[in-house]
Scaffold this motif. Structure first.
Motif, PDB file in Angstrom:
ATOM      1  N   GLY A 164      -1.281   3.285  13.641  1.00 49.18           N
ATOM      2  CA  GLY A 164      -1.629   2.179  14.532  1.00 49.18           C
ATOM      3  C   GLY A 164      -2.110   0.975  13.769  1.00 49.18           C
ATOM      4  O   GLY A 164      -2.383   1.037  12.572  1.00 49.18           O
ATOM      5  N   MET A 165      -2.210  -0.128  14.491  1.00 55.33           N
ATOM      6  CA  MET A 165      -2.607  -1.402  13.902  1.00 55.33           C
ATOM      7  C   MET A 165      -4.086  -1.678  14.195  1.00 55.33           C
ATOM      8  O   MET A 165      -4.607  -1.325  15.259  1.00 55.33           O
ATOM      9  N   ALA A 166      -4.710  -2.381  13.260  1.00 61.05           N
ATOM     10  CA  ALA A 166      -6.122  -2.729  13.431  1.00 61.05           C
ATOM     11  C   ALA A 166      -6.323  -3.647  14.649  1.00 61.05           C
ATOM     12  O   ALA A 166      -7.395  -3.647  15.253  1.00 61.05           O
TER      13      ALA A 166
ATOM     14  N   TYR B  91       0.829  -1.217   0.000  1.00 61.71           N
ATOM     15  CA  TYR B  91       0.000   0.000   0.000  1.00 61.71           C
ATOM     16  C   TYR B  91       0.860   1.264   0.000  1.00 61.71           C
ATOM     17  O   TYR B  91       0.441   2.293  -0.551  1.00 61.71           O
TER      18      TYR B  91
ATOM     19  N   GLY C  67      -7.862   1.498   9.137  1.00 60.19           N
ATOM     20  CA  GLY C  67      -7.178   1.362   7.846  1.00 60.19           C
ATOM     21  C   GLY C  67      -7.640   2.457   6.909  1.00 60.19           C
ATOM     22  O   GLY C  67      -8.156   2.199   5.817  1.00 60.19           O
TER      23      GLY C  67
ATOM     24  N   MET D 255       0.619   6.404   3.471  1.00 54.27           N
ATOM     25  CA  MET D 255      -0.824   6.692   3.488  1.00 54.27           C
ATOM     26  C   MET D 255      -1.117   7.806   4.496  1.00 54.27           C
ATOM     27  O   MET D 255      -1.852   8.763   4.199  1.00 54.27           O
TER      28      MET D 255
ATOM     29  N   GLY E  32      -6.206   4.632   5.032  1.00 52.08           N
ATOM     30  CA  GLY E  32      -5.551   4.869   3.745  1.00 52.08           C
ATOM     31  C   GLY E  32      -5.344   6.355   3.502  1.00 52.08           C
ATOM     32  O   GLY E  32      -4.920   7.110   4.389  1.00 52.08           O
TER      33      GLY E  32
ATOM     34  N   SER F  27      -8.041   5.733  -3.566  1.00 47.03           N
ATOM     35  CA  SER F  27      -9.151   5.090  -2.857  1.00 47.03           C
ATOM     36  C   SER F  27      -9.116   3.598  -3.180  1.00 47.03           C
ATOM     37  O   SER F  27      -9.273   3.211  -4.333  1.00 47.03           O
ATOM     38  N   TYR F  28      -8.880   2.785  -2.157  1.00 44.20           N
ATOM     39  CA  TYR F  28      -8.709   1.346  -2.382  1.00 44.20           C
ATOM     40  C   TYR F  28      -9.747   0.526  -1.606  1.00 44.20           C
ATOM     41  O   TYR F  28      -9.472  -0.596  -1.175  1.00 44.20           O
ATOM     42  N   GLY F  29     -10.916   1.084  -1.432  1.00 47.40           N
ATOM     43  CA  GLY F  29     -11.947   0.385  -0.663  1.00 47.40           C
ATOM     44  C   GLY F  29     -12.746  -0.595  -1.501  1.00 47.40           C
ATOM     45  O   GLY F  29     -12.504  -0.767  -2.701  1.00 47.40           O
TER      46      GLY F  29
ATOM     47  N   ASP G  65      -4.022   3.981  10.557  1.00 51.08           N
ATOM     48  CA  ASP G  65      -3.417   3.185   9.483  1.00 51.08           C
ATOM     49  C   ASP G  65      -1.981   2.854   9.895  1.00 51.08           C
ATOM     50  O   ASP G  65      -1.360   3.600  10.645  1.00 51.08           O
ATOM     51  N   MET G  66      -1.489   1.732   9.373  1.00 54.51           N
ATOM     52  CA  MET G  66      -0.122   1.320   9.750  1.00 54.51           C
ATOM     53  C   MET G  66       0.916   1.835   8.763  1.00 54.51           C
ATOM     54  O   MET G  66       2.116   1.708   9.009  1.00 54.51           O
ATOM     55  N   THR G  67       0.474   2.389   7.622  1.00 53.17           N
ATOM     56  CA  THR G  67       1.414   2.712   6.545  1.00 53.17           C
ATOM     57  C   THR G  67       1.714   4.210   6.515  1.00 53.17           C
ATOM     58  O   THR G  67       0.809   5.034   6.306  1.00 53.17           O
TER      59      THR G  67
ATOM     60  N   ASN H  45     -12.926   0.074   5.427  1.00 51.00           N
ATOM     61  CA  ASN H  45     -13.233  -0.195   4.027  1.00 51.00           C
ATOM     62  C   ASN H  45     -12.127  -1.034   3.406  1.00 51.00           C
ATOM     63  O   ASN H  45     -11.081  -0.516   3.027  1.00 51.00           O
ATOM     64  N   CYS H  46     -12.368  -2.331   3.359  1.00 54.95           N
ATOM     65  CA  CYS H  46     -11.453  -3.254   2.692  1.00 54.95           C
ATOM     66  C   CYS H  46     -10.110  -3.367   3.412  1.00 54.95           C
ATOM     67  O   CYS H  46      -9.053  -3.264   2.792  1.00 54.95           O
ATOM     68  N   VAL H  47     -10.143  -3.567   4.709  1.00 55.73           N
ATOM     69  CA  VAL H  47      -8.927  -3.586   5.514  1.00 55.73           C
ATOM     70  C   VAL H  47      -8.828  -4.856   6.366  1.00 55.73           C
ATOM     71  O   VAL H  47      -7.765  -5.486   6.442  1.00 55.73           O
TER      72      VAL H  47
HETATM   73  C1  LIG Z   1      -7.222  -1.606   0.707  1.00 54.85           C
HETATM   74  S1  LIG Z   1      -6.538  -0.213   1.526  1.00 54.85           S
HETATM   75  C2  LIG Z   1      -8.007   0.659   1.958  1.00 54.85           C
HETATM   76  C3  LIG Z   1      -7.753   2.075   2.374  1.00 54.85           C
HETATM   77  C4  LIG Z   1      -8.984   2.913   2.636  1.00 54.85           C
HETATM   78  N1  LIG Z   1      -9.837   2.317   3.638  1.00 54.85           N
HETATM   79  C5  LIG Z   1      -9.748   3.180   1.370  1.00 54.85           C
HETATM   80  O1  LIG Z   1     -10.931   2.840   1.309  1.00 54.85           O
HETATM   81  O2  LIG Z   1      -9.172   3.729   0.445  1.00 54.85           O
HETATM   82  C6  LIG Z   1      -5.990  -0.904   3.039  1.00 54.85           C
HETATM   83  C7  LIG Z   1      -5.391   0.087   4.012  1.00 54.85           C
HETATM   84  O3  LIG Z   1      -5.356  -0.520   5.279  1.00 54.85           O
HETATM   85  C8  LIG Z   1      -4.079  -0.394   5.853  1.00 54.85           C
HETATM   86  N2  LIG Z   1      -3.883  -1.616   6.653  1.00 54.85           N
HETATM   87  C9  LIG Z   1      -3.830  -2.881   6.203  1.00 54.85           C
HETATM   88  N3  LIG Z   1      -3.703  -3.744   7.224  1.00 54.85           N
HETATM   89  C10 LIG Z   1      -3.670  -2.992   8.340  1.00 54.85           C
HETATM   90  C11 LIG Z   1      -3.569  -3.307   9.720  1.00 54.85           C
HETATM   91  N4  LIG Z   1      -3.444  -4.584  10.125  1.00 54.85           N
HETATM   92  N5  LIG Z   1      -3.564  -2.300  10.618  1.00 54.85           N
HETATM   93  C12 LIG Z   1      -3.675  -1.012  10.192  1.00 54.85           C
HETATM   94  N6  LIG Z   1      -3.774  -0.647   8.903  1.00 54.85           N
HETATM   95  C13 LIG Z   1      -3.790  -1.627   7.987  1.00 54.85           C
HETATM   96  C14 LIG Z   1      -3.128  -0.272   4.681  1.00 54.85           C
HETATM   97  O4  LIG Z   1      -1.963   0.421   5.063  1.00 54.85           O
HETATM   98  C15 LIG Z   1      -3.978   0.503   3.684  1.00 54.85           C
HETATM   99  O5  LIG Z   1      -3.837   1.874   3.835  1.00 54.85           O
END
Ligand SMILES: C[S@@+](CC[C@H](N)C(=O)[O-])C[C@H]1O[C@@H](n2cnc3c(N)ncnc32)[C@H](O)[C@@H]1O
Length: 395
Positions: free
Chosen positions: A125-127, A14, A69, A98, A71, A47-49, A93-95, A143-145
């Motif tokens: 932070g982490m999910a 990501y 997450g 982003m 993004g 947008s990667y949802g 978000d962990m990245t 959204n898709c995380v």
């Molecule tokens: C598919 S993208 C979706 C981003 C955003 N929700 C959107 O709709 O555009 C996944 C996002 O979740 C973050 N992510 C993935 N796994 C994660 C985790 N375990 N903890 C925190 N963030 C995480 C990634 O860094 C990325 O930004």
């Protein structure tokens, strides 16, 4: 693959996508023209949802919203508009890449919305270790995380911890119609593509119920990809953390109106249409939630319904032939089991093969919101029409 390795690979994926603006992922239904009026292009293009949870209008003015997450921040910024300047939005978000893009754009969005300062903050932070205080969030979106998180049960427990009593979630994610096999689970690239970590709908909802959420139900579903016969599809689900105590109520009975002829709720109580069922105060709270309430009449005294009563609802199959065309129905709550008027028993998340007649029945208003339908036929199947016996012999 060790958990740390999965997490690192997903984050790298990501980070790279955010820095190149690569197009990826899944079915969404944003009104882009509307979002462009206040969200910069830099955010919209990453947008990667796989849904539009914040856009689903479940958000109210003044609420505190958490986006897991977040993004580039698209859903946080939509939530920012919906909660208004008195509300608060936290994106985690962990990245880093982003987070940098989201943080840079927060003041621009605030200015576009006419706010004196941004009501959105982005935290690293982490999910599965959410950097948020217990019991402070009205609405959790994501959204898709969660499919990307190796330990989903921990994520669901964290969600429950940070939700206020009476709070809720609306989450879009990718799920599969069957367990994802190990050769895909251990394919690092497919983790980043929202495939390897996908749970079945049954396991996804069970994880949420296990964490303490109730009333979990489908808001929206759309097909996404079929890989090696496995159907991956997106779902948007909502559920509740019930308030700690119930307001005083004289309700003691629930009578199922239909269209289901039998339902089992998440606390294990069974209801037969038309027959009053004694219920506990906890069940009163559960059955009072949207959309459960529309299925019942709640009353202080036993109330029987019969077919002649306007409140009795039923959807019967047409008296026609059945064709089997590869359709499977997945019941998606907010109950764990349901029966229709044609001998089918639907268990939450479990695909059940249905014929054309049942497909038509489940498309009716009273049933449609409760089901995700997939077609497993490799190619379009015309199917021979067969007669269903009156006792439900074929379907
Ligand atoms: C598919 S993208 C979706 C981003 C955003 N929700 C959107 O709709 O555009 C996944 C996002 O979740 C973050 N992510 C993935 N796994 C994660 C985790 N375990 N903890 C925190 N963030 C995480 C990634 O860094 C990325 O930004």
């Amino acid at each position: 693959m060790p958990i740390d390795e999965i997490t690192q690979k997903v984050s790298d994926r990501y980070a790279k996508a955010a820095s190149t603006g690569e197009q990826m992922c899944c079915p969404t239904s944003y009104d882009m023209a509307d979002l462009q009026s206040f969200i910069p292009e830099e955010v919209l293009k990453i947008s990667y949802g796989c849904g539009t949870p914040a856009g689903l209008k479940t958000v109210s003015l003044g609420e505190t919203v958490l986006d897991i997450g977040s993004g580039g921040g698209i859903d946080c910024f939509e939530a920012s508009r919906l909660v208004g300047p008195t509300g608060h939005v936290i994106g985690i978000d962990m990245t880093d890449t982003m987070l940098a893009i989201a943080r840079k754009n927060a003041p621009l969005v605030a200015a576009n919305l006419g706010y004196t300062s941004s009501n959105v903050e982005f935290r690293k932070g982490m999910a599965d270790a959410i950097p948020v205080i217990d019991g402070t969030i009205d609405l959790i979106i994501s959204n898709c995380v969660i499919n990307l998180a190796p330990d989903k049960r921990k994520v669901f427990r964290e969600m429950f911890r940070v939700a206020k009593p009476g709070g809720r979630f609306t989450i879009s994610d990718i799920v599969a119609d069957q367990p994802v096999p190990q050769y895909l689970v251990h394919d690092a690239d497919k983790w980043g593509n929202c495939l390897s970590g996908a749970l079945t709908l049954t396991d996804y909802i069970a994880g949420m119920v296990g964490a303490g959420f109730l009333g979990i139900h489908l808001i929206k579903t759309s097909p996404w990809q079929v890989i090696d016969g496995i159907h991956f599809f997106s779902v948007t689900l909502t559920g509740y953390k019930l308030p700690a105590s119930a307001p005083l109520s004289d309700v003691r009975y629930a009578t199922l109106r239909g269209p289901f002829s039998r339902l089992v709720d998440e606390l294990g109580t069974t209801y037969l249409r038309g027959i009053p069922q004694p219920i506990t105060p906890e069940t009163v709270r559960l059955l009072s939630l949207v959309p459960l309430a529309s299925h019942f009449i709640l009353s202080p005294r036993p109330l029987w319904l019969d077919r002649a009563d306007d409140r009795w609802t039923a959807i019967y199959p047409a008296d026609t032939l059945c064709t089997w065309q590869g359709h499977f129905a997945m019941f998606a709550g907010p109950f764990i089991e349901a029966a229709d008027d044609d001998h089918h028993i639907y268990r939450r998340g479990e695909p059940l093969e249905i014929c054309s007649k049942t497909l038509a029945v489940l498309g009716a208003d009273g049933y449609a919101p409760h089901f995700a339908i997939i077609n497993r036929a490799g190619q379009s199947a015309s199917g021979d029409a067969v007669i269903c016996s009156p006792n439900g012999g074929c379907c």
